[in-house]
Design a protein around this motif. Sequence first.
Motif, PDB file in Angstrom:
ATOM      1  N   ARG A 161       0.834  -1.204   0.000  1.00  0.00           N
ATOM      2  CA  ARG A 161       0.000   0.000   0.000  1.00  0.00           C
ATOM      3  C   ARG A 161       0.867   1.252   0.000  1.00  0.00           C
ATOM      4  NH1 ARG A 161      -2.378  -3.019   4.124  1.00  0.00           N
ATOM      5  NH2 ARG A 161      -4.231  -4.130   3.430  1.00  0.00           N
ATOM      6  N   ARG A 162       1.843   1.247   0.882  1.00  0.00           N
ATOM      7  CA  ARG A 162       2.720   2.415   0.975  1.00  0.00           C
ATOM      8  C   ARG A 162       3.527   2.615  -0.297  1.00  0.00           C
ATOM      9  NH1 ARG A 162       4.750   1.079   7.199  1.00  0.00           N
ATOM     10  NH2 ARG A 162       2.956   2.032   8.244  1.00  0.00           N
ATOM     11  N   GLY A 163       4.019   1.535  -0.869  1.00  0.00           N
ATOM     12  CA  GLY A 163       4.808   1.635  -2.090  1.00  0.00           C
ATOM     13  C   GLY A 163       3.994   2.154  -3.261  1.00  0.00           C
ATOM     14  N   ILE A 164       2.808   1.574  -3.455  1.00  0.00           N
ATOM     15  CA  ILE A 164       1.930   2.009  -4.552  1.00  0.00           C
ATOM     16  C   ILE A 164       1.547   3.472  -4.364  1.00  0.00           C
ATOM     17  CG2 ILE A 164      -0.353   1.712  -5.588  1.00  0.00           C
ATOM     18  CD1 ILE A 164      -0.085  -1.301  -4.949  1.00  0.00           C
ATOM     19  N   SER A 165       1.206   3.820  -3.129  1.00  0.00           N
ATOM     20  CA  SER A 165       0.773   5.188  -2.841  1.00  0.00           C
ATOM     21  C   SER A 165       1.891   6.186  -3.120  1.00  0.00           C
ATOM     22  CB  SER A 165       0.325   5.275  -1.377  1.00  0.00           C
ATOM     23  OG  SER A 165      -0.136   6.566  -1.065  1.00  0.00           O
ATOM     24  N   PHE A 166       3.110   5.857  -2.675  1.00  0.00           N
ATOM     25  CA  PHE A 166       4.196   6.819  -2.836  1.00  0.00           C
ATOM     26  C   PHE A 166       4.665   6.913  -4.282  1.00  0.00           C
ATOM     27  CE2 PHE A 166       8.421   8.691  -1.907  1.00  0.00           C
ATOM     28  CZ  PHE A 166       7.968   9.762  -1.153  1.00  0.00           C
TER      29      PHE A 166
ATOM     30  N   ARG B 105      -3.062   3.607  11.666  1.00  0.00           N
ATOM     31  CA  ARG B 105      -3.966   3.852  12.794  1.00  0.00           C
ATOM     32  C   ARG B 105      -5.438   3.856  12.388  1.00  0.00           C
ATOM     33  NH1 ARG B 105      -0.811   8.490  16.384  1.00  0.00           N
ATOM     34  NH2 ARG B 105       1.273   7.535  16.267  1.00  0.00           N
ATOM     35  N   GLY B 106      -5.718   3.690  11.124  1.00  0.00           N
ATOM     36  CA  GLY B 106      -7.095   3.648  10.648  1.00  0.00           C
ATOM     37  C   GLY B 106      -7.148   3.052   9.258  1.00  0.00           C
ATOM     38  N   ARG B 107      -8.325   2.608   8.850  1.00  0.00           N
ATOM     39  CA  ARG B 107      -8.466   1.915   7.573  1.00  0.00           C
ATOM     40  C   ARG B 107      -8.553   2.899   6.403  1.00  0.00           C
ATOM     41  NH1 ARG B 107     -13.255  -2.209   7.708  1.00  0.00           N
ATOM     42  NH2 ARG B 107     -12.049  -3.112   6.010  1.00  0.00           N
ATOM     43  N   TYR B 108      -8.049   2.441   5.271  1.00  0.00           N
ATOM     44  CA  TYR B 108      -8.195   3.123   3.973  1.00  0.00           C
ATOM     45  C   TYR B 108      -7.625   4.551   3.970  1.00  0.00           C
ATOM     46  CZ  TYR B 108     -11.183  -0.802   2.741  1.00  0.00           C
ATOM     47  OH  TYR B 108     -11.655  -2.060   2.486  1.00  0.00           O
ATOM     48  N   PHE B 109      -6.558   4.768   4.710  1.00  0.00           N
ATOM     49  CA  PHE B 109      -5.945   6.094   4.715  1.00  0.00           C
ATOM     50  C   PHE B 109      -5.439   6.458   3.319  1.00  0.00           C
ATOM     51  CE2 PHE B 109      -2.174   8.789   4.909  1.00  0.00           C
ATOM     52  CZ  PHE B 109      -2.634   9.854   5.661  1.00  0.00           C
ATOM     53  N   HIS B 110      -4.686   5.560   2.695  1.00  0.00           N
ATOM     54  CA  HIS B 110      -4.088   5.867   1.394  1.00  0.00           C
ATOM     55  C   HIS B 110      -5.161   6.000   0.314  1.00  0.00           C
ATOM     56  CE1 HIS B 110       0.134   5.471   2.543  1.00  0.00           C
ATOM     57  NE2 HIS B 110      -0.236   4.468   3.309  1.00  0.00           N
ATOM     58  N   VAL B 111      -6.215   5.210   0.420  1.00  0.00           N
ATOM     59  CA  VAL B 111      -7.312   5.301  -0.553  1.00  0.00           C
ATOM     60  C   VAL B 111      -7.921   6.699  -0.517  1.00  0.00           C
ATOM     61  CG1 VAL B 111      -9.608   4.455  -1.144  1.00  0.00           C
ATOM     62  CG2 VAL B 111      -7.825   2.840  -0.458  1.00  0.00           C
ATOM     63  N   MET B 112      -8.270   7.147   0.675  1.00  0.00           N
ATOM     64  CA  MET B 112      -8.917   8.452   0.806  1.00  0.00           C
ATOM     65  C   MET B 112      -7.947   9.592   0.496  1.00  0.00           C
ATOM     66  SD  MET B 112     -11.963   7.899   1.271  1.00  0.00           S
ATOM     67  CE  MET B 112     -12.596   6.238   1.121  1.00  0.00           C
ATOM     68  N   TYR B 113      -6.687   9.405   0.788  1.00  0.00           N
ATOM     69  CA  TYR B 113      -5.676  10.413   0.477  1.00  0.00           C
ATOM     70  C   TYR B 113      -5.654  10.692  -1.023  1.00  0.00           C
ATOM     71  CZ  TYR B 113      -1.263  12.911   1.430  1.00  0.00           C
ATOM     72  OH  TYR B 113      -0.287  13.865   1.586  1.00  0.00           O
ATOM     73  N   HIS B 114      -5.685   9.623  -1.818  1.00  0.00           N
ATOM     74  CA  HIS B 114      -5.618   9.802  -3.274  1.00  0.00           C
ATOM     75  C   HIS B 114      -6.961  10.252  -3.856  1.00  0.00           C
ATOM     76  CE1 HIS B 114      -1.499   8.498  -3.978  1.00  0.00           C
ATOM     77  NE2 HIS B 114      -1.683   7.653  -3.000  1.00  0.00           N
ATOM     78  N   PHE B 115      -8.068   9.850  -3.251  1.00  0.00           N
ATOM     79  CA  PHE B 115      -9.350  10.389  -3.705  1.00  0.00           C
ATOM     80  C   PHE B 115      -9.413  11.900  -3.434  1.00  0.00           C
ATOM     81  CE2 PHE B 115     -11.596   6.103  -3.654  1.00  0.00           C
ATOM     82  CZ  PHE B 115     -11.822   6.113  -5.022  1.00  0.00           C
ATOM     83  N   LEU B 116      -8.848  12.327  -2.307  1.00  0.00           N
ATOM     84  CA  LEU B 116      -8.797  13.763  -2.021  1.00  0.00           C
ATOM     85  C   LEU B 116      -7.962  14.492  -3.060  1.00  0.00           C
ATOM     86  CD1 LEU B 116      -9.525  16.046   0.002  1.00  0.00           C
ATOM     87  CD2 LEU B 116      -7.360  15.570   1.140  1.00  0.00           C
TER      88      LEU B 116
END
Length: 602
Positions: free
Chosen positions: A47-52, A121-132
């Motif tokens: 998740r972190r790799g894809i997101s970054f 610390r919570g679910r779907y942080f990276h998902v919502m970060y990129h939707f934002l």
Amino acid sequence: MSDFITFWHMHAPILSILIPAFTAFSLVLLGNPGSGALEHDPRQPWRRGISFISILLGLATAISYFMMASTGQITVYQLGEWSAPFGIVLVLDRLSAFMVLLTYVLATPVLWFASKEWDARGRYFHVMYHFLLMGVCGAFLTGDLFNLFVFFEVLLLASYVLLLHTQGKARFQLGIHYVTINLLASALFLIGLGMIYGNVGSLNMADVARLVPILEPEQHKLAIAGGLLLFVVFGIKAAMLPVGFWLPKTYAVATTPVAALFTIMTKVGIYAILRVNGTVFDDDFSQAMLQKWLLPIGLVTSLYGVIGAIGADRLRRFIGFMILSSVGTILIAIAMSNTQAWAAALYYLVHSTLIAAAFYLFSGWITSQRGEFKDHLKIAPQMKQEKITSITFLVIALMLAGLPPFSGFWGKVFILQSSAQSAYQGWIIAIILIVSLLSIIALTRVGFVLFWRASRPEDNPKEPAYAVYQALPDRAPARNNQTIYVLLAGLILYVVFAAPIQQYTLATAEQIRDRSLYINQVLKKDREGNVISVASYDPTYLPETKYGGEALDSNAHYIPYIISENSLKGEHISPYKQRQIQQQLNNESVAPTDAQLKPMEP
């Protein structure tokens, strides 16, 4: 290579929307267990790799946008290959490129910081970060008012989830307030769009800008009323008074990386005011209303924000009030409605965004060092990293207060210089100087409480306070201080390159004030050189469709100008329609004196 460059220039504007969108969808498919299991989930590094990787691609795309727009070129991307105003378009110009680049300059280091601990610390942080990011970039790039509403909703939905990230009673309570306020704003947004469309017949920004000045008096008043309703909506997003009271408490309960990222959210509202109310509704009446209301709103917001900061009882709320004050300063510059003032507003906008983000990250550092006192502005034992934190605070305070030689100082100097053309120069200079003085007092109070009056830590091992103090961390949270240093270094470079940046913002202000250039680039013209549009809206007009049978269409000769060649040869253009197109193009007598659509024969 030439094919790739051609492809890039053709499709560049959509990439800043597609990259975060596909990243978010991919991360959803990757799955996400409960927050307690995230740290040990084997998919978390993916998740972190894809997101970054995605955000680095977005940053590279934003830099390329900036380079493309620096030439003065306006790039129009037609979704579905339909020209404006009949199809939705994305428009990449100096302003949109500037704002997209700012978004990624902020989002990249904040994501790097969040990917160490906070995202677990919570679910779907990276998902919502990129939707934002998708919603923010889409709002900056769209050339359609309804599409602006859609992207506002995308970024707001993501912000609802991010605000509640890691849960908590305070976050839930203020999250309800935040959602309620924004739902009301969305309803007003739709009402305003309805008023504009019902009287103008179009929601394309370029088309609305062209048609509003030539509307009939009654239609003109209703369209302007719709535009002023949008101004209220954008004011809520930008957190200007009297509709900005929600910001200090709301941002104060967000997690550290989310609060830092949210500093770009108010700038979306400011961008919309500048783009829609400053340029689309650019007739004399609209500008008079804007200057009549926006300047006093900006002056009051700036003053109220710094007064609220002086009385704040928590560091995070203090930062929120300082954001309000900076919003007011930017609105003052926009209200002066001249090229130099708008350039100064854009320069100061970048400074206020990055320094507020750095301050929120600093509040996270302070909270970790003060234990049970957290970020409350109360006397507490000295922090273990008192020297480095005090130096960091001093640099942030000097930048935020607008003292030389930092970027806040130059931003205010540019605004004061531009006030020479304003009839209210005295008020503008007085308020900005008073706010600067009060900012110094407010920041001095914070430093006094956090550092100068800090008590000596307990040194008796027999006392319970000794064990509590020793249990506190002796270093900043992972990547926290490094991220702050990156943002502060960026602001220092911002001063070093102030001259070329000011030249760019000045060219940007000139471009967005040149409505004719924007209209000519976005809208298509017929062979007579007339814009193909609808003026004004005719509810009796029904276009022929593939399933609507065959009817005589006096507008058939416009079709080759508003769709691509491939679409023209496709199955949706019937042979009957093809013959009409050819006949009308060959018959000079059917060419009208203007390029307005006419009702079809029943």
